[in-house]
Design a protein around this motif. Structure first.
Motif, PDB file in Angstrom:
ATOM      1  N   LYS A  43      32.051  36.003  34.056  1.00 42.77           N
ATOM      2  CA  LYS A  43      31.676  34.596  34.188  1.00 42.77           C
ATOM      3  C   LYS A  43      32.902  33.676  34.212  1.00 42.77           C
ATOM      4  CE  LYS A  43      27.062  34.682  32.072  1.00 42.77           C
ATOM      5  NZ  LYS A  43      26.254  34.128  30.974  1.00 42.77           N
ATOM      6  N   ALA A  44      34.001  34.124  33.623  1.00 39.29           N
ATOM      7  CA  ALA A  44      35.214  33.296  33.548  1.00 39.29           C
ATOM      8  C   ALA A  44      36.109  33.449  34.778  1.00 39.29           C
ATOM      9  CB  ALA A  44      36.004  33.637  32.285  1.00 39.29           C
ATOM     10  N   LYS A  45      35.718  34.273  35.715  1.00 34.73           N
ATOM     11  CA  LYS A  45      36.579  34.599  36.855  1.00 34.73           C
ATOM     12  C   LYS A  45      36.885  33.398  37.749  1.00 34.73           C
ATOM     13  CE  LYS A  45      37.186  38.120  40.373  1.00 34.73           C
ATOM     14  NZ  LYS A  45      36.675  39.362  40.934  1.00 34.73           N
ATOM     15  N   LYS A  46      35.974  32.447  37.853  1.00 39.23           N
ATOM     16  CA  LYS A  46      36.141  31.319  38.773  1.00 39.23           C
ATOM     17  C   LYS A  46      37.265  30.366  38.359  1.00 39.23           C
ATOM     18  CE  LYS A  46      31.381  31.394  40.309  1.00 39.23           C
ATOM     19  NZ  LYS A  46      30.068  30.792  40.186  1.00 39.23           N
ATOM     20  N   LYS A  47      37.583  30.353  37.086  1.00 38.12           N
ATOM     21  CA  LYS A  47      38.627  29.443  36.597  1.00 38.12           C
ATOM     22  C   LYS A  47      39.760  30.283  36.009  1.00 38.12           C
ATOM     23  CE  LYS A  47      35.537  25.612  35.584  1.00 38.12           C
ATOM     24  NZ  LYS A  47      35.024  24.723  34.548  1.00 38.12           N
ATOM     25  N   PRO A  48      40.887  30.373  36.721  1.00 35.27           N
ATOM     26  CA  PRO A  48      41.996  31.223  36.260  1.00 35.27           C
ATOM     27  C   PRO A  48      42.464  30.944  34.836  1.00 35.27           C
ATOM     28  CG  PRO A  48      42.375  30.517  38.513  1.00 35.27           C
ATOM     29  CD  PRO A  48      41.166  29.762  38.020  1.00 35.27           C
ATOM     30  N   ALA A  49      42.488  29.681  34.415  1.00 33.78           N
ATOM     31  CA  ALA A  49      42.936  29.366  33.052  1.00 33.78           C
ATOM     32  C   ALA A  49      41.970  29.958  32.027  1.00 33.78           C
ATOM     33  CB  ALA A  49      43.053  27.860  32.852  1.00 33.78           C
TER      34      ALA A  49
ATOM     35  N   ARG B  13      42.370  33.858  31.968  1.00 38.71           N
ATOM     36  CA  ARG B  13      43.549  34.261  31.177  1.00 38.71           C
ATOM     37  C   ARG B  13      43.286  34.081  29.682  1.00 38.71           C
ATOM     38  NH1 ARG B  13      45.742  33.533  35.870  1.00 38.71           N
ATOM     39  NH2 ARG B  13      47.607  34.669  36.455  1.00 38.71           N
ATOM     40  N   ALA B  14      42.613  32.996  29.336  1.00 40.99           N
ATOM     41  CA  ALA B  14      42.312  32.730  27.927  1.00 40.99           C
ATOM     42  C   ALA B  14      41.388  33.803  27.347  1.00 40.99           C
ATOM     43  CB  ALA B  14      41.697  31.342  27.770  1.00 40.99           C
ATOM     44  N   VAL B  15      40.439  34.288  28.130  1.00 43.02           N
ATOM     45  CA  VAL B  15      39.541  35.343  27.661  1.00 43.02           C
ATOM     46  C   VAL B  15      40.346  36.609  27.348  1.00 43.02           C
ATOM     47  CG1 VAL B  15      37.681  36.916  28.376  1.00 43.02           C
ATOM     48  CG2 VAL B  15      37.466  34.461  28.777  1.00 43.02           C
ATOM     49  N   ILE B  16      41.279  36.953  28.221  1.00 40.88           N
ATOM     50  CA  ILE B  16      42.128  38.126  27.980  1.00 40.88           C
ATOM     51  C   ILE B  16      42.982  37.901  26.737  1.00 40.88           C
ATOM     52  CG2 ILE B  16      44.022  39.540  28.894  1.00 40.88           C
ATOM     53  CD1 ILE B  16      41.217  39.986  30.227  1.00 40.88           C
ATOM     54  N   GLN B  17      43.529  36.705  26.606  1.00 44.48           N
ATOM     55  CA  GLN B  17      44.355  36.400  25.436  1.00 44.48           C
ATOM     56  C   GLN B  17      43.538  36.509  24.151  1.00 44.48           C
ATOM     57  OE1 GLN B  17      45.830  32.601  26.946  1.00 44.48           O
ATOM     58  NE2 GLN B  17      47.892  33.466  27.092  1.00 44.48           N
ATOM     59  N   ILE B  18      42.290  36.061  24.182  1.00 46.93           N
ATOM     60  CA  ILE B  18      41.438  36.188  22.995  1.00 46.93           C
ATOM     61  C   ILE B  18      41.229  37.663  22.665  1.00 46.93           C
ATOM     62  CG2 ILE B  18      39.024  35.946  22.227  1.00 46.93           C
ATOM     63  CD1 ILE B  18      39.195  33.049  23.147  1.00 46.93           C
ATOM     64  N   GLY B  19      41.007  38.481  23.675  1.00 43.59           N
ATOM     65  CA  GLY B  19      40.856  39.920  23.451  1.00 43.59           C
ATOM     66  C   GLY B  19      42.079  40.526  22.780  1.00 43.59           C
ATOM     67  N   ILE B  20      43.254  40.102  23.218  1.00 45.48           N
ATOM     68  CA  ILE B  20      44.500  40.617  22.640  1.00 45.48           C
ATOM     69  C   ILE B  20      44.685  40.106  21.213  1.00 45.48           C
ATOM     70  CG2 ILE B  20      47.029  40.555  22.844  1.00 45.48           C
ATOM     71  CD1 ILE B  20      46.517  40.560  25.956  1.00 45.48           C
ATOM     72  N   VAL B  21      44.403  38.823  20.992  1.00 44.81           N
ATOM     73  CA  VAL B  21      44.529  38.242  19.640  1.00 44.81           C
ATOM     74  C   VAL B  21      43.578  38.955  18.676  1.00 44.81           C
ATOM     75  CG1 VAL B  21      44.081  36.159  18.275  1.00 44.81           C
ATOM     76  CG2 VAL B  21      45.402  36.001  20.396  1.00 44.81           C
ATOM     77  N   ILE B  22      42.325  39.140  19.087  1.00 50.09           N
ATOM     78  CA  ILE B  22      41.341  39.806  18.230  1.00 50.09           C
ATOM     79  C   ILE B  22      41.733  41.267  18.007  1.00 50.09           C
ATOM     80  CG2 ILE B  22      38.921  40.567  18.079  1.00 50.09           C
ATOM     81  CD1 ILE B  22      39.209  37.551  17.620  1.00 50.09           C
TER      82      ILE B  22
ATOM     83  N   GLY C  81      40.043  39.894  37.860  1.00 46.61           N
ATOM     84  CA  GLY C  81      41.003  39.787  38.954  1.00 46.61           C
ATOM     85  C   GLY C  81      42.409  39.458  38.500  1.00 46.61           C
ATOM     86  N   LEU C  82      42.748  39.855  37.288  1.00 51.96           N
ATOM     87  CA  LEU C  82      44.078  39.609  36.731  1.00 51.96           C
ATOM     88  C   LEU C  82      44.866  40.918  36.629  1.00 51.96           C
ATOM     89  CD1 LEU C  82      43.025  37.238  33.816  1.00 51.96           C
ATOM     90  CD2 LEU C  82      44.039  36.559  36.002  1.00 51.96           C
ATOM     91  N   ALA C  83      46.158  40.832  36.772  1.00 51.64           N
ATOM     92  CA  ALA C  83      47.000  42.022  36.655  1.00 51.64           C
ATOM     93  C   ALA C  83      47.287  42.292  35.178  1.00 51.64           C
ATOM     94  CB  ALA C  83      48.312  41.810  37.415  1.00 51.64           C
TER      95      ALA C  83
END
Length: 151
Positions: free
Chosen positions: A102-108, A111-120, A143-145
């Motif tokens: 669902k977050a794919k449409k907005k790149p920011a 990226r924040a979703v991935i960052q939350i995954g890493i923080v958690i 769609g992120l590397a």
């Protein structure tokens, strides 16, 4: 620098970046994708340990960025995603990754979703291979590397 120190520094940097973008991260898509990401990290090894479930729920409640949303709503969404994973991990993972998407449409937001995954994942000092693998999979879904996040 030891792996643990690098991990702590990376998680801290990502949390700082998230807080800086806090006002931009208020959409329902971000909320849903973040709770799905948290559930994936909590169940990354295929086992839903009650202590892990509780620890991640506490981290969600304490995360400054996620305080944009009502705590009860976040908890309900987190638990719903965990229930899908508990019922059938492989099938549930497909459904939960659809929430992440669902977050794919907005790149920011993506990226924040991935960052939350890493923080958690790194909050306990052990961002293990299973947790890294589900965050990496979420990168592909969005769609992120993965290398952008040292994954």
């Amino acid at each position: 620098m030891a792996l643990w120190d690098r991990l702590k520094e990376s998680a801290s940097t990502m949390q700082t970046q998230l807080v800086a973008k806090r006002n931009d991260l208020r959409s329902g898509a971000f909320r849903d994708a973040s709770m799905a990401m948290c559930a994936l990290v909590a169940a990354a090894d295929g086992v839903l340990d009650p202590a892990e479930r509780q620890r991640v729920a506490q981290l969600i409640g304490a995360n400054e960025v996620l305080q944009n949303f009502p705590a009860d709503d976040l908890r309900r969404r987190f638990e719903e995603n965990l229930d899908k994973l508990a019922a059938d991990f492989a099938f549930g993972k497909v459904s939960v990754l659809q929430e992440v998407a669902k977050a794919k449409k907005k790149p920011a937001e993506a990226r924040a979703v991935i960052q939350i995954g890493i923080v958690i994942g790194g909050a306990d000092g052990d961002f293990d291979k299973d947790e890294q693998a589900v965050v990496r999979e979420a990168c592909f879904t969005l769609g992120l590397a993965p290398h952008e996040f040292d994954l």
